[in-house]
Design a protein around this motif. Structure first.
Motif, PDB file in Angstrom:
ATOM      1  N   SER A 139       0.831  -1.201   0.000  1.00  0.00           N
ATOM      2  CA  SER A 139       0.000   0.000   0.000  1.00  0.00           C
ATOM      3  C   SER A 139       0.866   1.251   0.000  1.00  0.00           C
ATOM      4  O   SER A 139       2.066   1.192   0.260  1.00  0.00           O
ATOM      5  CB  SER A 139      -0.873   0.015   1.265  1.00  0.00           C
ATOM      6  N   ILE A 163      -1.698  -8.218  -3.624  1.00  0.00           N
ATOM      7  CA  ILE A 163      -2.869  -7.417  -3.280  1.00  0.00           C
ATOM      8  C   ILE A 163      -2.428  -5.983  -3.049  1.00  0.00           C
ATOM      9  O   ILE A 163      -1.591  -5.710  -2.180  1.00  0.00           O
ATOM     10  CB  ILE A 163      -3.570  -7.988  -2.029  1.00  0.00           C
ATOM     11  N   SER A 164      -2.994  -5.063  -3.830  1.00  0.00           N
ATOM     12  CA  SER A 164      -2.635  -3.647  -3.706  1.00  0.00           C
ATOM     13  C   SER A 164      -3.808  -2.855  -3.146  1.00  0.00           C
ATOM     14  O   SER A 164      -4.952  -3.317  -3.146  1.00  0.00           O
ATOM     15  CB  SER A 164      -2.216  -3.079  -5.063  1.00  0.00           C
ATOM     16  N   ASP A 165      -3.511  -1.652  -2.718  1.00  0.00           N
ATOM     17  CA  ASP A 165      -4.534  -0.822  -2.102  1.00  0.00           C
ATOM     18  C   ASP A 165      -5.442  -0.120  -3.108  1.00  0.00           C
ATOM     19  O   ASP A 165      -6.598   0.137  -2.823  1.00  0.00           O
ATOM     20  CB  ASP A 165      -3.911   0.192  -1.140  1.00  0.00           C
ATOM     21  N   TYR A 219      -6.453   0.364  -7.409  1.00  0.00           N
ATOM     22  CA  TYR A 219      -6.304   0.007  -8.823  1.00  0.00           C
ATOM     23  C   TYR A 219      -5.684   1.160  -9.619  1.00  0.00           C
ATOM     24  O   TYR A 219      -6.067   2.306  -9.466  1.00  0.00           O
ATOM     25  CB  TYR A 219      -7.671  -0.354  -9.417  1.00  0.00           C
ATOM     26  N   SER A 227      -2.843   2.510  -9.397  1.00  0.00           N
ATOM     27  CA  SER A 227      -1.857   3.329  -8.686  1.00  0.00           C
ATOM     28  C   SER A 227      -0.441   2.859  -8.993  1.00  0.00           C
ATOM     29  O   SER A 227      -0.226   1.806  -9.591  1.00  0.00           O
ATOM     30  CB  SER A 227      -2.111   3.246  -7.179  1.00  0.00           C
ATOM     31  N   ASN A 279       0.137  -0.575  -7.531  1.00  0.00           N
ATOM     32  CA  ASN A 279      -0.532  -1.585  -8.362  1.00  0.00           C
ATOM     33  C   ASN A 279       0.239  -1.812  -9.657  1.00  0.00           C
ATOM     34  O   ASN A 279       0.415  -2.966 -10.093  1.00  0.00           O
ATOM     35  CB  ASN A 279      -1.968  -1.130  -8.631  1.00  0.00           C
ATOM     36  N   GLN A 280       0.706  -0.758 -10.270  1.00  0.00           N
ATOM     37  CA  GLN A 280       1.455  -0.894 -11.520  1.00  0.00           C
ATOM     38  C   GLN A 280       2.767  -1.636 -11.303  1.00  0.00           C
ATOM     39  O   GLN A 280       3.142  -2.489 -12.111  1.00  0.00           O
ATOM     40  CB  GLN A 280       1.718   0.486 -12.122  1.00  0.00           C
ATOM     41  N   MET A 296       3.363  -3.856  -9.013  1.00  0.00           N
ATOM     42  CA  MET A 296       3.020  -5.251  -8.761  1.00  0.00           C
ATOM     43  C   MET A 296       2.649  -5.973 -10.057  1.00  0.00           C
ATOM     44  O   MET A 296       2.927  -7.166 -10.204  1.00  0.00           O
ATOM     45  CB  MET A 296       1.879  -5.334  -7.746  1.00  0.00           C
ATOM     46  N   SER A 297       2.054  -5.258 -10.983  1.00  0.00           N
ATOM     47  CA  SER A 297       1.626  -5.883 -12.244  1.00  0.00           C
ATOM     48  C   SER A 297       2.811  -6.399 -13.060  1.00  0.00           C
ATOM     49  O   SER A 297       2.649  -7.293 -13.891  1.00  0.00           O
ATOM     50  CB  SER A 297       0.783  -4.918 -13.079  1.00  0.00           C
ATOM     51  N   LEU A 323      -3.062 -10.739  -9.335  1.00  0.00           N
ATOM     52  CA  LEU A 323      -3.028  -9.412  -8.721  1.00  0.00           C
ATOM     53  C   LEU A 323      -4.450  -8.940  -8.466  1.00  0.00           C
ATOM     54  O   LEU A 323      -5.292  -8.966  -9.352  1.00  0.00           O
ATOM     55  CB  LEU A 323      -2.299  -8.418  -9.643  1.00  0.00           C
ATOM     56  N   ALA A 369      -6.621  -5.633  -6.835  1.00  0.00           N
ATOM     57  CA  ALA A 369      -6.538  -4.222  -6.435  1.00  0.00           C
ATOM     58  C   ALA A 369      -7.737  -3.871  -5.559  1.00  0.00           C
ATOM     59  O   ALA A 369      -8.819  -4.432  -5.717  1.00  0.00           O
ATOM     60  CB  ALA A 369      -6.517  -3.328  -7.665  1.00  0.00           C
TER      61      ALA A 369
END
Length: 135
Positions: free
Chosen positions: A7, A61-63, A65, A67, A70-71, A73-74, A84, A86
């Motif tokens: 996060s 798992i990101s906080d 979508y 962001s 998130n990017q 982690m992708s 993944l 979000a």
């Protein structure tokens, strides 16, 4: 199954704290609070994936979508058996606690259920008795 939650700021470690209160130590949960020090999410994910065994399912798992977290982690979605998600919330993490594996269909159902936990609480419409527990 291994979970990696990240996060902006300390939300991820807050999730970990809440999970430990509810379930005790969660050995399959790794968290990373991004942008609070010089460590990068990419470096943390590279270290995390060194602990993943062949055939082990991974949920990133990101906080939020889209962001930056998130990017980042992708970029790891090319790893085997990696998904993944979000928009993390505690209800989602509770639903994942203790599982060894989850199918795509079960995960979609769990996400739908965790979305329902985001709501306006209207006491005039609620019928929860004093004896009922939210969980």
């Amino acid at each position: 199954m291994k979970l990696f939650v990240s996060s902006h700021g300390h939300l991820a470690s807050g999730f970990q704290s809440s999970m430990e209160i509810l379930y005790g130590r969660c050995d399959n949960l790794t968290v990373f609070d991004a942008y609070v020090d010089e460590r990068s999410i990419k470096e943390q994910l590279e270290q995390f994936f060194k602990t993943v065994k062949d055939g082990e399912q991974v949920l990133l798992i990101s906080d939020l979508y889209g962001s930056s977290v998130n990017q980042a982690m992708s970029l790891f979605l090319d790893r085997p058996d990696t998904i993944l998600i979000a928009g993390a919330n505690l209800a989602l993490l509770i639903g994942l606690a203790g599982r060894e594996r989850i199918s795509r269909e079960e995960l979609e159902e769990l996400i739908a259920q965790s979305r329902e936990m985001l709501c306006i609480v209207d006491l005039e419409k609620e019928t929860i008795s004093d004896e009922e527990d939210f969980f």
